[in-house]
Scaffold this motif. Structure first.
Motif, PDB file in Angstrom:
ATOM      1  N   ALA A   2      62.857  23.461  44.877  1.00 11.08           N
ATOM      2  CA  ALA A   2      63.971  22.724  44.277  1.00 11.08           C
ATOM      3  C   ALA A   2      64.279  21.467  45.086  1.00 11.08           C
ATOM      4  O   ALA A   2      64.517  20.389  44.520  1.00 11.08           O
ATOM      5  CB  ALA A   2      65.198  23.622  44.173  1.00 11.08           C
ATOM      6  N   HIS A  60      62.658  30.768  40.350  1.00  9.37           N
ATOM      7  CA  HIS A  60      64.009  31.052  39.822  1.00  9.37           C
ATOM      8  C   HIS A  60      63.974  32.341  38.999  1.00  9.37           C
ATOM      9  O   HIS A  60      64.790  33.252  39.193  1.00  9.37           O
ATOM     10  CB  HIS A  60      64.437  29.865  38.965  1.00  9.37           C
ATOM     11  CG  HIS A  60      65.692  30.072  38.182  1.00  9.37           C
ATOM     12  ND1 HIS A  60      66.577  29.059  37.926  1.00  9.37           N
ATOM     13  CD2 HIS A  60      66.236  31.159  37.562  1.00  9.37           C
ATOM     14  CE1 HIS A  60      67.581  29.509  37.206  1.00  9.37           C
ATOM     15  NE2 HIS A  60      67.391  30.784  36.955  1.00  9.37           N
ATOM     16  N   LEU A  80      62.290  29.288  45.846  1.00  5.59           N
ATOM     17  CA  LEU A  80      63.063  28.441  44.938  1.00  5.59           C
ATOM     18  C   LEU A  80      63.709  27.301  45.706  1.00  5.59           C
ATOM     19  O   LEU A  80      63.670  26.144  45.280  1.00  5.59           O
ATOM     20  CB  LEU A  80      64.133  29.271  44.221  1.00  5.59           C
ATOM     21  CG  LEU A  80      65.218  28.486  43.468  1.00  5.59           C
ATOM     22  CD1 LEU A  80      64.588  27.592  42.397  1.00  5.59           C
ATOM     23  CD2 LEU A  80      66.233  29.425  42.852  1.00  5.59           C
ATOM     24  N   TYR A 122      72.081  26.872  40.825  1.00  3.87           N
ATOM     25  CA  TYR A 122      71.780  28.287  40.564  1.00  3.87           C
ATOM     26  C   TYR A 122      71.506  29.033  41.876  1.00  3.87           C
ATOM     27  O   TYR A 122      72.017  30.137  42.093  1.00  3.87           O
ATOM     28  CB  TYR A 122      70.565  28.405  39.656  1.00  3.87           C
ATOM     29  CG  TYR A 122      70.056  29.824  39.507  1.00  3.87           C
ATOM     30  CD1 TYR A 122      70.646  30.695  38.603  1.00  3.87           C
ATOM     31  CD2 TYR A 122      68.984  30.283  40.275  1.00  3.87           C
ATOM     32  CE1 TYR A 122      70.192  32.000  38.471  1.00  3.87           C
ATOM     33  CE2 TYR A 122      68.528  31.582  40.143  1.00  3.87           C
ATOM     34  CZ  TYR A 122      69.129  32.437  39.241  1.00  3.87           C
ATOM     35  OH  TYR A 122      68.679  33.728  39.131  1.00  3.87           O
ATOM     36  N   ARG A 165      61.156  26.580  38.783  1.00  8.50           N
ATOM     37  CA  ARG A 165      61.577  27.408  37.646  1.00  8.50           C
ATOM     38  C   ARG A 165      60.960  28.806  37.717  1.00  8.50           C
ATOM     39  O   ARG A 165      61.619  29.807  37.423  1.00  8.50           O
ATOM     40  CB  ARG A 165      61.165  26.742  36.329  1.00  8.50           C
ATOM     41  CG  ARG A 165      61.952  25.505  35.984  1.00  8.50           C
ATOM     42  CD  ARG A 165      63.392  25.821  35.668  1.00  8.50           C
ATOM     43  NE  ARG A 165      63.512  26.816  34.607  1.00  8.50           N
ATOM     44  CZ  ARG A 165      64.592  27.532  34.394  1.00  8.50           C
ATOM     45  NH1 ARG A 165      65.651  27.413  35.175  1.00  8.50           N
ATOM     46  NH2 ARG A 165      64.641  28.402  33.401  1.00  8.50           N
ATOM     47  N   TYR A 188      58.653  21.042  39.822  1.00  9.49           N
ATOM     48  CA  TYR A 188      59.792  21.605  39.083  1.00  9.49           C
ATOM     49  C   TYR A 188      59.421  22.934  38.424  1.00  9.49           C
ATOM     50  O   TYR A 188      60.211  23.882  38.420  1.00  9.49           O
ATOM     51  CB  TYR A 188      60.259  20.601  38.040  1.00  9.49           C
ATOM     52  CG  TYR A 188      61.380  21.112  37.166  1.00  9.49           C
ATOM     53  CD1 TYR A 188      62.667  21.266  37.660  1.00  9.49           C
ATOM     54  CD2 TYR A 188      61.146  21.455  35.825  1.00  9.49           C
ATOM     55  CE1 TYR A 188      63.698  21.736  36.856  1.00  9.49           C
ATOM     56  CE2 TYR A 188      62.164  21.926  35.022  1.00  9.49           C
ATOM     57  CZ  TYR A 188      63.438  22.071  35.539  1.00  9.49           C
ATOM     58  OH  TYR A 188      64.441  22.552  34.743  1.00  9.49           O
ATOM     59  N   GLU A 248      68.793  23.586  39.515  1.00 13.80           N
ATOM     60  CA  GLU A 248      68.141  24.699  40.217  1.00 13.80           C
ATOM     61  C   GLU A 248      68.839  25.004  41.539  1.00 13.80           C
ATOM     62  O   GLU A 248      68.992  26.166  41.927  1.00 13.80           O
ATOM     63  CB  GLU A 248      66.661  24.372  40.467  1.00 13.80           C
ATOM     64  CG  GLU A 248      65.827  24.277  39.217  1.00 13.80           C
ATOM     65  CD  GLU A 248      65.906  25.536  38.377  1.00 13.80           C
ATOM     66  OE1 GLU A 248      65.722  26.634  38.933  1.00 13.80           O
ATOM     67  OE2 GLU A 248      66.191  25.429  37.171  1.00 13.80           O
TER      68      GLU A 248
END
Length: 625
Positions: free
Chosen positions: A143, A131, A139, A168, A128, A124, A165
């Motif tokens: 994710a 991201h 990503l 996004y 991030r 994770y 995530e």
């Protein structure tokens, strides 16, 4: 023992009675003395992290806990300390430190034999990190891995974090269908959680619903947004979660703005700013001052809009993120509207710079990743070749042929990509190029007006000319625009021409009822050359008022655009022999590329009225959303 740890941790974090907290603290402390070294839970982290929940951005409090954890003799506690340190640096956009800490976290994990959520935390954290630096391919990779690990652990919170995530990611790459699918998937998990204990998930859900409303304007989405916010506010106020209170008021401001109640919107955003300033180290004030600037702008309070836009930009100085890039773009629009053209130009220039910079970073990272994959495949082939000595020559021949074919394919693909890039560049340039004579004549007219009049007409002329130039530059980066934007562009252009040629012609738009002009797309600035041709040539030396009618209508699976004028007309055959229109050739080239890209049959026809009086231009385009 693990279940006892988890139960007491939840009790400590959620219970506010001193006696209960005292009992729980000592239970965890003694458990750590007897069990902590062999367990995959760090009692120090559990006790101290419960207090961190109240103030996520207080660096002093965070590093007190981080240092205590990292100085522990237990690997698990060191791991949790590094985990907190990573989130601090990542939230502060200190990318190099975040990446260094991420590698340290992975190194410690490799030294432990734990099968709880430690692997999820690492995966994770990688999601991030990528991201924050806008590496969408990596990503996506981490994710999905995080979501798979969360499903293995059957942990609802971890599933929600992973899905956030992905939402996004799909938002940034404009995959609205996938975006909404994952939002609904997260919603099904969130509504099972108590909003008083998890207000941050409800505020996130409200943000996503409000964003969806901004795209679709479905009223039910606003109603759902307010339901989620009301649920989140209970827990946010009960536990004094100032960060979540700030978000709640920010969403309520957006809803009031959508509903046209600007005074109420200002009250909500002022409340958001008030609570935002209560958070130690809060760095997102720029995101609160921006909507305040928009609210004042729409109320016609230009000085206030200018002041709050200045404040918003102050908090993102020297930041090179996607958020700061979009903030500069909105700043250019606000400054232009309030008449601060120097600031508008500076902000737009910074927006373009950041956009190019972010794209270049992504390209470099993609090249490095491909190089690593290539080297890995090459090494694996060498190992296989050494192990199978009896088939060495056969492998050399096959490998050589594959290498030659790969190189041929590689260079062919690169050549095709270069050609495509050249064509797209030429298309953008052609789309941005309005007839230079128009700009020359427009500026000449502006000069005459500035000599003859004082201010009103000159200001109007300058404003419209600036807007049409900005729109034409923005269209350089957009393959297609919505019909509404095309009509707005044509309106600005025609109004400028009317200032150049007073009482020379009139125009009117005819739009079919039900035509989704804010959804349907067409190539930008496609109709402008035809309109320009009618004005510059059709109405030249006429002794009556010219008339231009522009029709937009839907027919089957096509969008038909008709441009009619009552100009003097010319003999098309004679004109084609004596003068080849560059604008017409550009349009043909653009429609050719458009048809190739969309497998369509877009086309246009030029028809004559009888006795060569006026023209009718018919354009047929496919429906494109």
């Amino acid at each position: 023992m693990i279940h006892a740890f988890e139960a007491h941790f939840r009790l400590l974090k959620r219970n506010t009675f001193p006696s209960t907290k005292t009992y729980t603290f000592f239970f965890l402390l003694f458990s750590n003395l007897f069990y902590g070294q062999n367990d995959c839970n760090c009692a120090i982290y559990i006790v101290d992290n419960a207090e961190l929940v109240q103030n996520k951005t207080d660096s002093l409090s965070q590093f007190q806990v981080i240092n205590k954890l990292q100085n522990s003799k237990f690997k698990i506690c060191q791991y949790e300390g590094i985990n907190l340190e990573f989130h601090y640096y990542n939230n502060q956009s200190q990318f190099e430190k975040a990446f260094r800490v991420l590698n340290e976290q992975e190194s410690i994990l490799n030294q432990m034999d734990c099968n709880n959520d430690l692997l999820f935390k690492l995966i994770y954290n990688k999601a991030r990190y990528y991201h924050i630096i806008n590496d969408f391919e990596k990503l996506s990779n981490f994710a999905f891995k995080a979501l798979a690990e969360a499903e293995r652990l059957n942990d609802s919170e971890k599933k929600i974090k992973s899905i956030q995530e992905l939402v996004y990611l799909f938002t940034r790459i404009n995959e609205d269908d996938k975006n909404w699918k994952y939002i609904k998937r997260a919603e099904a998990l969130i509504i099972k959680l108590n909003p008083e204990l998890y207000p941050h998930y409800y505020t996130w859900l409200a943000f996503e619903y409000e964003s969806k409303y901004a795209l679709t304007e479905r009223k039910s989405l606003i109603d759902s947004t307010l339901l989620f916010i009301n649920a989140a506010k209970k827990g946010a106020f009960k536990y004094q979660r100032f960060d979540e209170i700030t978000k709640c008021y920010r969403v309520e401001e957006a809803c009031a703005y959508h509903q046209g109640d600007l005074k109420k919107a200002l009250v909500y955003i002022d409340s958001a700013i008030y609570y935002g300033k209560k958070i130690k180290g809060y760095r997102d004030l720029s995101g609160l001052y921006l909507p305040k600037a928009w609210d004042h702008l729409d109320l016609g309070e230009f000085d206030a809009a200018n002041t709050w836009m200045d404040s918003s930009l102050y908090y993102i100085k020297n930041k090179h993120t996607a958020a700061s890039m979009m903030l500069h773009r909105q700043a250019s629009e606000i400054y232009e509207t309030v008449g601060k053209l120097d600031k508008a130009f500076k902000s737009y220039k910074q927006y373009v710079h950041l956009k190019d910079s972010i794209l270049n970073i992504e390209k470099v990272e993609k090249i490095n990743e491909l190089e690593q994959k290539y080297n890995k495949v090459k090494n694996e082939q060498r190992i296989v070749s050494l192990e199978k000595t009896k088939q060495l020559y056969m492998f050399i021949i096959i490998g050589g042929l594959l290498l030659v074919l790969s190189l041929i394919f590689f260079f062919r693909q690169r050549s095709l990509k270069n050609k495509q890039k050249i064509l797209e560049t030429e298309q953008r340039l052609n789309r941005a190029r309005i007839n230079p004579h128009f700009f020359f004549n427009a500026m000449a007219s502006l000069q005459r007006l500035s000599q003859q009049e004082k201010s009103v007409q000159t200001t109007l002329y300058t404003s419209r000319l600036a807007k049409i130039m900005r729109q034409s530059l923005e269209n350089t980066y957009e393959e297609v625009v919505c019909i509404e934007d095309e009509i707005d562009f044509l309106t600005q252009y025609l109004e400028i021409q009317k200032l150049r040629f007073p009482n020379k012609f009139e125009y009117q738009f005819h739009i079919d009822n039900g035509l989704e002009i804010n959804e349907l797309k067409l190539p930008g600035m496609l109709t402008q050359p035809f309109v320009e041709n009618a004005i510059e040539h059709g109405f030249k030396n006429i002794d009556y008022v010219g008339k231009i009618d522009i029709h937009f209508k839907e027919q089957d699976q096509n969008i038909n655009i008709t441009i009619k004028d009552n100009g003097k007309g010319v003999n098309l055959d004679e004109k084609e022999k004596t003068h080849k229109s560059r604008a017409m050739q550009i349009i043909k080239d653009r429609l050719f590329l458009f048809n190739k890209q969309h497998s369509s049959n877009a086309n246009y026809k030029v028809l004559k009225f009888d006795n060569f009086t006026g023209f009718i231009i018919e354009i047929a385009l496919p429906k494109l959303y």
